[in-house]
Motif scaffolding. Sequence first.
Motif, PDB file in Angstrom:
ATOM      1  N   MET A   5       0.781  -1.279  -0.196  1.00  9.55           N
ATOM      2  CA  MET A   5      -0.043  -0.149  -0.115  1.00  9.55           C
ATOM      3  C   MET A   5       0.914   1.177   0.056  1.00  9.55           C
ATOM      4  O   MET A   5       0.580   2.073  -0.891  1.00  9.55           O
ATOM      5  CB  MET A   5      -0.898   0.023   1.163  1.00  9.55           C
ATOM      6  N   ALA A   6       2.033   1.292   0.657  1.00  9.28           N
ATOM      7  CA  ALA A   6       2.671   2.539   0.725  1.00  9.28           C
ATOM      8  C   ALA A   6       3.332   2.656  -0.766  1.00  9.28           C
ATOM      9  O   ALA A   6       3.549   3.696  -1.038  1.00  9.28           O
ATOM     10  CB  ALA A   6       3.960   2.189   1.826  1.00  9.28           C
ATOM     11  N   GLU A   7       4.186   1.526  -1.340  1.00  8.47           N
ATOM     12  CA  GLU A   7       4.258   1.692  -2.524  1.00  8.47           C
ATOM     13  C   GLU A   7       3.412   2.308  -3.633  1.00  8.47           C
ATOM     14  O   GLU A   7       3.851   2.779  -4.286  1.00  8.47           O
ATOM     15  CB  GLU A   7       4.953   0.273  -3.171  1.00  8.47           C
ATOM     16  N   LEU A   8       2.385   1.592  -3.438  1.00  7.40           N
ATOM     17  CA  LEU A   8       1.091   2.069  -4.285  1.00  7.40           C
ATOM     18  C   LEU A   8       0.763   3.616  -4.173  1.00  7.40           C
ATOM     19  O   LEU A   8       0.536   4.067  -5.113  1.00  7.40           O
ATOM     20  CB  LEU A   8       0.042   1.241  -4.094  1.00  7.40           C
ATOM     21  N   GLU A   9       0.957   4.009  -2.951  1.00  9.27           N
ATOM     22  CA  GLU A   9       0.674   5.494  -2.572  1.00  9.27           C
ATOM     23  C   GLU A   9       1.548   6.353  -3.221  1.00  9.27           C
ATOM     24  O   GLU A   9       1.370   7.497  -3.856  1.00  9.27           O
ATOM     25  CB  GLU A   9       0.439   5.764  -1.066  1.00  9.27           C
ATOM     26  N   GLN A  10       2.752   5.900  -3.227  1.00  3.59           N
ATOM     27  CA  GLN A  10       4.080   6.592  -3.942  1.00  3.59           C
ATOM     28  C   GLN A  10       3.966   6.618  -5.386  1.00  3.59           C
ATOM     29  O   GLN A  10       4.107   7.816  -5.859  1.00  3.59           O
ATOM     30  CB  GLN A  10       5.186   5.965  -3.535  1.00  3.59           C
ATOM     31  N   LEU A  11       3.409   5.569  -6.009  1.00  2.65           N
ATOM     32  CA  LEU A  11       3.317   5.649  -7.457  1.00  2.65           C
ATOM     33  C   LEU A  11       2.112   6.569  -8.079  1.00  2.65           C
ATOM     34  O   LEU A  11       2.594   7.204  -8.804  1.00  2.65           O
ATOM     35  CB  LEU A  11       2.964   3.990  -8.012  1.00  2.65           C
ATOM     36  N   VAL A  12       1.001   6.305  -7.121  1.00  2.00           N
ATOM     37  CA  VAL A  12       0.012   7.542  -7.502  1.00  2.00           C
ATOM     38  C   VAL A  12       0.220   8.999  -7.278  1.00  2.00           C
ATOM     39  O   VAL A  12       0.021   9.341  -8.080  1.00  2.00           O
ATOM     40  CB  VAL A  12      -1.415   6.999  -6.653  1.00  2.00           C
ATOM     41  N   ALA A  13       0.999   9.207  -6.380  1.00  2.00           N
ATOM     42  CA  ALA A  13       1.390  10.563  -6.083  1.00  2.00           C
ATOM     43  C   ALA A  13       2.454  11.009  -7.196  1.00  2.00           C
ATOM     44  O   ALA A  13       2.220  12.041  -7.853  1.00  2.00           O
ATOM     45  CB  ALA A  13       2.299  10.776  -4.824  1.00  2.00           C
ATOM     46  N   GLN A  14       3.120   9.895  -7.668  1.00  2.43           N
ATOM     47  CA  GLN A  14       4.416  10.473  -8.652  1.00  2.43           C
ATOM     48  C   GLN A  14       3.216  10.555 -10.077  1.00  2.43           C
ATOM     49  O   GLN A  14       3.638  11.434 -10.792  1.00  2.43           O
ATOM     50  CB  GLN A  14       5.140   9.242  -8.933  1.00  2.43           C
ATOM     51  N   GLU A  44       0.307  11.385 -10.606  1.00  2.00           N
ATOM     52  CA  GLU A  44      -0.588  12.411 -10.333  1.00  2.00           C
ATOM     53  C   GLU A  44       0.002  13.675 -10.559  1.00  2.00           C
ATOM     54  O   GLU A  44      -0.526  14.823 -10.892  1.00  2.00           O
ATOM     55  CB  GLU A  44      -1.525  12.554  -9.082  1.00  2.00           C
ATOM     56  N   ALA A  45       1.254  13.799  -9.999  1.00  3.24           N
ATOM     57  CA  ALA A  45       1.963  14.941 -10.157  1.00  3.24           C
ATOM     58  C   ALA A  45       2.313  15.281 -11.880  1.00  3.24           C
ATOM     59  O   ALA A  45       2.632  16.539 -12.119  1.00  3.24           O
ATOM     60  CB  ALA A  45       3.564  14.849  -9.766  1.00  3.24           C
ATOM     61  N   GLY A  46       2.380  14.361 -12.680  1.00  2.00           N
ATOM     62  CA  GLY A  46       2.373  14.408 -14.106  1.00  2.00           C
ATOM     63  C   GLY A  46       3.661  14.673 -14.667  1.00  2.00           C
ATOM     64  O   GLY A  46       3.858  15.204 -15.698  1.00  2.00           O
ATOM     65  N   GLU A  47       4.817  14.355 -13.612  1.00  7.16           N
ATOM     66  CA  GLU A  47       6.214  14.756 -14.201  1.00  7.16           C
ATOM     67  C   GLU A  47       6.745  13.487 -14.810  1.00  7.16           C
ATOM     68  O   GLU A  47       8.190  13.674 -14.919  1.00  7.16           O
ATOM     69  CB  GLU A  47       6.818  15.374 -13.120  1.00  7.16           C
ATOM     70  N   LEU A  48       6.106  12.349 -14.806  1.00 11.13           N
ATOM     71  CA  LEU A  48       7.020  11.267 -15.350  1.00 11.13           C
ATOM     72  C   LEU A  48       6.827  11.214 -16.916  1.00 11.13           C
ATOM     73  O   LEU A  48       6.061  11.261 -17.440  1.00 11.13           O
ATOM     74  CB  LEU A  48       6.310   9.904 -14.787  1.00 11.13           C
ATOM     75  N   PRO A  49       7.917  10.801 -17.573  1.00 16.34           N
ATOM     76  CA  PRO A  49       8.061  10.428 -18.818  1.00 16.34           C
ATOM     77  C   PRO A  49       7.050   9.038 -19.288  1.00 16.34           C
ATOM     78  O   PRO A  49       6.579   8.723 -18.216  1.00 16.34           O
ATOM     79  CB  PRO A  49       9.317  10.199 -19.206  1.00 16.34           C
TER      80      PRO A  49
END
Length: 84
Positions: free
Chosen positions: A18-27, A29-34
Amino acid sequence: MSNKVTPAAQPASFEEAMAELEQLVAQMEAGELPLEASVAAYKRGSELVKFCAGQLDKVDSQVKVLEGEMLKPFASDSAVEADE
């Protein structure tokens, strides 16, 4: 040297997943990933969701065994007071 992507390790626990999933979602949602990183994050998130669902199914089965298949709906204190 190989360019193969090695699969990510399975989480050690539900909470870790769950912690890893929350981190992925935040990344995401930030829209900065290629684009490629977004696709990889989505794939990993899907794997984590499946892992968490499996863990919840196991716990549900254990609770059913412990309760003798006699699960009752949860009634909050306010629901009990309303019935009186």
